[in-house]
Structure formats: C-alpha cells, structure tokens
Design a protein around this motif. Structure first.
Motif, PDB file in Angstrom:
ATOM      1  N   SER A  77       0.528  -1.064   0.038  1.00 32.32           N
ATOM      2  CA  SER A  77      -0.092   0.040   0.056  1.00 32.32           C
ATOM      3  C   SER A  77       0.951   1.483   0.071  1.00 32.32           C
ATOM      4  O   SER A  77       0.423   2.587  -0.980  1.00 32.32           O
ATOM      5  CB  SER A  77      -0.687  -0.015   1.378  1.00 32.32           C
ATOM      6  OG  SER A  77      -1.529  -1.209   1.149  1.00 32.32           O
ATOM      7  N   ILE A  80       2.444   1.973  -3.815  1.00 32.51           N
ATOM      8  CA  ILE A  80       1.273   2.171  -4.480  1.00 32.51           C
ATOM      9  C   ILE A  80       1.105   3.530  -4.322  1.00 32.51           C
ATOM     10  O   ILE A  80       0.404   4.512  -5.370  1.00 32.51           O
ATOM     11  CB  ILE A  80       0.024   1.183  -4.552  1.00 32.51           C
ATOM     12  CG1 ILE A  80      -0.926   1.105  -3.549  1.00 32.51           C
ATOM     13  CG2 ILE A  80       0.722  -0.408  -5.139  1.00 32.51           C
ATOM     14  CD1 ILE A  80      -2.370   1.775  -4.032  1.00 32.51           C
ATOM     15  N   ARG A  84       1.826   6.045  -7.390  1.00 38.10           N
ATOM     16  CA  ARG A  84       0.827   5.947  -7.362  1.00 38.10           C
ATOM     17  C   ARG A  84       0.887   5.295  -9.141  1.00 38.10           C
ATOM     18  O   ARG A  84      -0.256   5.507  -9.675  1.00 38.10           O
ATOM     19  CB  ARG A  84       0.891   7.611  -8.455  1.00 38.10           C
ATOM     20  CG  ARG A  84       1.232   8.550  -7.599  1.00 38.10           C
ATOM     21  CD  ARG A  84       1.452  10.397  -8.588  1.00 38.10           C
ATOM     22  NE  ARG A  84       1.547  11.236  -8.565  1.00 38.10           N
ATOM     23  CZ  ARG A  84       1.496  12.070  -7.400  1.00 38.10           C
ATOM     24  NH1 ARG A  84       1.101  11.364  -6.362  1.00 38.10           N
ATOM     25  NH2 ARG A  84       2.142  12.885  -6.630  1.00 38.10           N
ATOM     26  N   GLY A  86      -1.114   1.248  -8.261  1.00 37.77           N
ATOM     27  CA  GLY A  86      -3.040   0.791  -7.921  1.00 37.77           C
ATOM     28  C   GLY A  86      -3.359  -0.748  -7.339  1.00 37.77           C
ATOM     29  O   GLY A  86      -1.270  -0.992  -7.644  1.00 37.77           O
ATOM     30  N   GLU A  88      -5.422  -4.438  -6.344  1.00 31.26           N
ATOM     31  CA  GLU A  88      -6.598  -4.981  -6.698  1.00 31.26           C
ATOM     32  C   GLU A  88      -6.095  -6.291  -6.067  1.00 31.26           C
ATOM     33  O   GLU A  88      -5.797  -6.945  -6.516  1.00 31.26           O
ATOM     34  CB  GLU A  88      -6.561  -4.850  -8.090  1.00 31.26           C
ATOM     35  CG  GLU A  88      -8.263  -5.455  -8.128  1.00 31.26           C
ATOM     36  CD  GLU A  88      -9.170  -5.415  -9.867  1.00 31.26           C
ATOM     37  OE1 GLU A  88      -9.325  -6.398 -10.230  1.00 31.26           O
ATOM     38  OE2 GLU A  88      -8.672  -3.820 -10.459  1.00 31.26           O
ATOM     39  N   THR A  98       0.091  -2.201  -9.969  1.00 32.29           N
ATOM     40  CA  THR A  98       0.140  -1.628 -10.912  1.00 32.29           C
ATOM     41  C   THR A  98       0.742  -1.232 -10.494  1.00 32.29           C
ATOM     42  O   THR A  98       0.433   0.489 -10.408  1.00 32.29           O
ATOM     43  CB  THR A  98      -1.213  -2.031 -11.767  1.00 32.29           C
ATOM     44  OG1 THR A  98      -2.446  -1.369 -10.999  1.00 32.29           O
ATOM     45  CG2 THR A  98      -1.790  -2.875 -11.944  1.00 32.29           C
ATOM     46  N   ALA A 100       1.911   3.199 -11.810  1.00 27.96           N
ATOM     47  CA  ALA A 100       0.976   4.519 -12.365  1.00 27.96           C
ATOM     48  C   ALA A 100       1.199   4.503 -13.924  1.00 27.96           C
ATOM     49  O   ALA A 100       1.872   3.456 -14.946  1.00 27.96           O
ATOM     50  CB  ALA A 100       1.580   5.631 -12.381  1.00 27.96           C
ATOM     51  N   GLU A 103      -3.597   0.564 -16.926  1.00 26.25           N
ATOM     52  CA  GLU A 103      -5.012   0.924 -16.136  1.00 26.25           C
ATOM     53  C   GLU A 103      -5.697  -1.092 -16.191  1.00 26.25           C
ATOM     54  O   GLU A 103      -4.944  -1.520 -17.155  1.00 26.25           O
ATOM     55  CB  GLU A 103      -6.236   0.989 -17.009  1.00 26.25           C
ATOM     56  CG  GLU A 103      -7.617   1.321 -17.239  1.00 26.25           C
ATOM     57  CD  GLU A 103      -8.891   1.692 -17.640  1.00 26.25           C
ATOM     58  OE1 GLU A 103      -9.320   2.057 -18.124  1.00 26.25           O
ATOM     59  OE2 GLU A 103      -7.894   2.294 -19.340  1.00 26.25           O
TER      60      GLU A 103
END
Length: 121
Positions: A77, A80, A84, A86, A88, A98, A100, A103
């Motif tokens: 955490s 990320i 910047r 992600g 999931e 993932t 920056a 998507e």
C-alpha cells in the motif's frame, strides 16, 4: 535494481528465462509481469524492486502467516501510494500491483453485445 537474471530463491518466480523476456515478440520488449510468492516479510524487498522498476506484480500471500501477509499488504500500500500505482485483490490472498499509467480492465463491466459462439443454449 531488478536484474534480468532468474530469482535465486525457489519460491520467487522469475519473469525471464535468462535470454529474453517471455512474450517479447507479442508484447514488445519491456512489457512483463512479475509473480512473487513470498514466504516471509523479508521477501517484500523483491516486490518493491520489481514495482519500482515499473513491472506489475502479482503477490500470492498464501504461504504466509496472517501477520506477515498484513505487513506485506501494508508495505505494498505504501508502494502504490508513493509511486501513484494501484492495487487490486484478484483472489483470496492474491493481489495485483500496477504501476502508474497501467489500467486494469474488468471484463464484467463491458459484456460482449454479440454472444456469438458462446450462445449455444
């Protein structure tokens, strides 16, 4: 720095074969995903090195004690947030980090309008 050589620990899955990155012809050089199955919190360093290099990371925390799994999720955490990226959850105790600019596309959000072959009912 992430090296192009195999990971030495047997529980860390390398993303290359020592010669070239898998999928190099289809995906283009530099597009790769690291899969890491840590056995202790000390393996978080490998996750951080891949992620800092811009490589998406699949973390499988199934082999960890609950306390170490929580520590690695907290570590991820922080990664990320600071870079910047992600995160999931893709399955129980499995997470995708993932960088920056990448998507995650959820196929359930955009079902195909033409059922085609799969509509055999």
């Amino acid at each position: 720095m992430v090296s192009s050589r195999r990971a030495t620990a047997p529980h860390l899955v390398p993303v290359d074969d020592g010669e070239r990155w898998y999928g190099e012809e289809a995906a283009g050089v530099g597009q790769r995903i690291a899969t890491v199955r840590p056995r202790s919190f000390t393996d978080a360093k490998v996750i951080g090195e891949y992620f800092r290099a811009g490589v998406p990371v699949i973390m499988n925390l199934a082999d960890l004690e609950e306390s170490d799994a929580k520590r690695i999720v907290d570590f991820a955490s922080g990664l990320i947030f600071s870079l910047r990226g992600g995160i999931e959850r893709v399955a129980a105790r499995v997470f995708l980090l993932t960088p920056a600019g990448l998507e995650i596309v959820d196929g359930a959000d955009n079902p195909s309008q033409d059922p085609g072959f799969f509509n055999q009912g």
